[in-house]
Motif scaffolding. Structure first.
Motif, short mmCIF file in Angstrom:
data_model
loop_
_atom_site.label_atom_id
_atom_site.label_comp_id
_atom_site.label_asym_id
_atom_site.label_seq_id
_atom_site.Cartn_x
_atom_site.Cartn_y
_atom_site.Cartn_z
N ASN A 39 14.89 -19.16 8.71
CA ASN A 39 15.26 -19.08 7.30
C ASN A 39 15.01 -17.69 6.71
OD1 ASN A 39 16.23 -21.79 6.21
ND2 ASN A 39 14.52 -22.32 7.54
N THR A 40 14.92 -16.69 7.57
CA THR A 40 14.81 -15.31 7.10
C THR A 40 16.22 -14.74 6.94
OG1 THR A 40 14.66 -14.48 9.37
CG2 THR A 40 12.59 -14.88 8.22
N GLU A 41 16.31 -13.61 6.26
CA GLU A 41 17.60 -12.96 6.08
C GLU A 41 18.19 -12.55 7.41
OE1 GLU A 41 18.44 -9.75 3.34
OE2 GLU A 41 16.96 -10.62 1.98
N GLU A 42 19.51 -12.59 7.48
CA GLU A 42 20.18 -12.14 8.68
C GLU A 42 20.20 -10.62 8.71
OE1 GLU A 42 23.82 -14.02 9.67
OE2 GLU A 42 23.00 -16.03 9.37
N CYS A 43 20.29 -10.07 9.90
CA CYS A 43 20.34 -8.61 10.09
C CYS A 43 21.77 -8.11 9.87
CB CYS A 43 19.86 -8.26 11.49
SG CYS A 43 18.17 -8.80 11.80
N ASP A 44 21.98 -6.84 10.18
CA ASP A 44 23.29 -6.23 9.98
C ASP A 44 24.37 -6.83 10.87
OD1 ASP A 44 22.24 -4.54 8.06
OD2 ASP A 44 21.89 -2.90 9.48
N THR A 45 24.00 -7.23 12.09
CA THR A 45 24.98 -7.82 13.01
C THR A 45 24.45 -9.14 13.53
OG1 THR A 45 24.08 -6.80 15.02
CG2 THR A 45 25.70 -5.50 13.76
N HIS A 47 24.29 -10.03 16.55
CA HIS A 47 23.47 -9.76 17.73
C HIS A 47 22.04 -9.37 17.34
CE1 HIS A 47 21.86 -6.89 20.79
NE2 HIS A 47 21.94 -8.02 21.46
N GLU A 48 21.90 -8.54 16.31
CA GLU A 48 20.57 -8.16 15.83
C GLU A 48 19.79 -9.37 15.32
OE1 GLU A 48 20.67 -3.70 14.10
OE2 GLU A 48 21.99 -5.13 13.07
N THR A 49 20.49 -10.24 14.62
CA THR A 49 19.85 -11.46 14.12
C THR A 49 19.37 -12.33 15.27
OG1 THR A 49 21.26 -11.41 12.15
CG2 THR A 49 20.17 -13.51 12.67
N PHE A 50 20.24 -12.54 16.25
CA PHE A 50 19.88 -13.34 17.42
C PHE A 50 18.66 -12.72 18.12
CE2 PHE A 50 20.11 -13.72 22.06
CZ PHE A 50 19.98 -15.09 22.21
N ASN A 51 18.71 -11.44 18.36
CA ASN A 51 17.62 -10.75 19.05
C ASN A 51 16.31 -10.90 18.29
OD1 ASN A 51 17.99 -9.67 21.53
ND2 ASN A 51 18.49 -7.62 20.81
N ARG A 52 16.34 -10.62 17.01
CA ARG A 52 15.12 -10.70 16.20
C ARG A 52 14.55 -12.12 16.20
NH1 ARG A 52 15.24 -7.76 10.74
NH2 ARG A 52 15.02 -6.03 12.18
N ARG A 53 15.41 -13.10 16.02
CA ARG A 53 14.93 -14.49 15.96
C ARG A 53 14.38 -14.95 17.31
NH1 ARG A 53 19.51 -17.23 11.96
NH2 ARG A 53 18.66 -16.29 10.07
#
Length: 141
Positions: A39-45, A47-53
């Motif tokens: 439930n955090t903000e998504e990243c710029d892409t 792929h970045e969101t997936f990686n971070r999560r």
């Protein structure tokens, strides 16, 4: 080289394994890390969101002293959130080799949890073992 079809099959396998986790796996809640990370903000892409999560929840440094991934939870507030998220991703333009590695790490853990002792919660096994060792060591002192 990984393919889009392979990644989609791995996501499906995560869904199947997540739906059949033993009762030894704690139920997810809004107080767990899965909920807060998803439930955090998504990243710029994407792929970045997936990686971070995935790094926050299932990276190698997210293992307990027994080598188990300690953020896995069952139910819709646990792995249900992960499966829902993975199912909605458009995997085009992702580095599929890296995605496959991360998904396979999670699948390995889920398969291990399928075989977990259902007579007691997974988390308490470590605590009970430590207590037994402490008691034994105390009586030897």
């Amino acid at each position: 080289m990984s393919t889009l079809a392979t990644v989609k099959l791995l996501v499906k396998e995560i869904g199947i394994l997540s739906n059949s986790l033993s009762d030894a796996v704690p139920k997810g809640s809004k107080d767990d890390k899965i909920w807060s990370v998803m439930n955090t903000e998504e990243c710029d892409t994407p792929h970045e969101t997936f990686n971070r999560r995935f790094d926050a929840l299932f990276a190698e440094d997210c293992r307990d002293s027994d080598g188990r991934l300690h953020h896995v939870r069952q139910g819709k507030l646990g792995m249900g959130l992960i499966v829902s998220y993975l199912s909605k991703i458009n995997w085009t333009d992702f580095p599929l080799d890296l995605v496959e590695l991360k998904l396979r790490r999670l699948i390995t853990e889920l398969k291990h949890l399928q075989q977990a002792d259902v007579s007691r919660p997974v988390r308490s096994l470590n605590v009970m073992a430590r207590q037994a060792v402490s008691t034994t060591c105390a009586t030897w002192a």
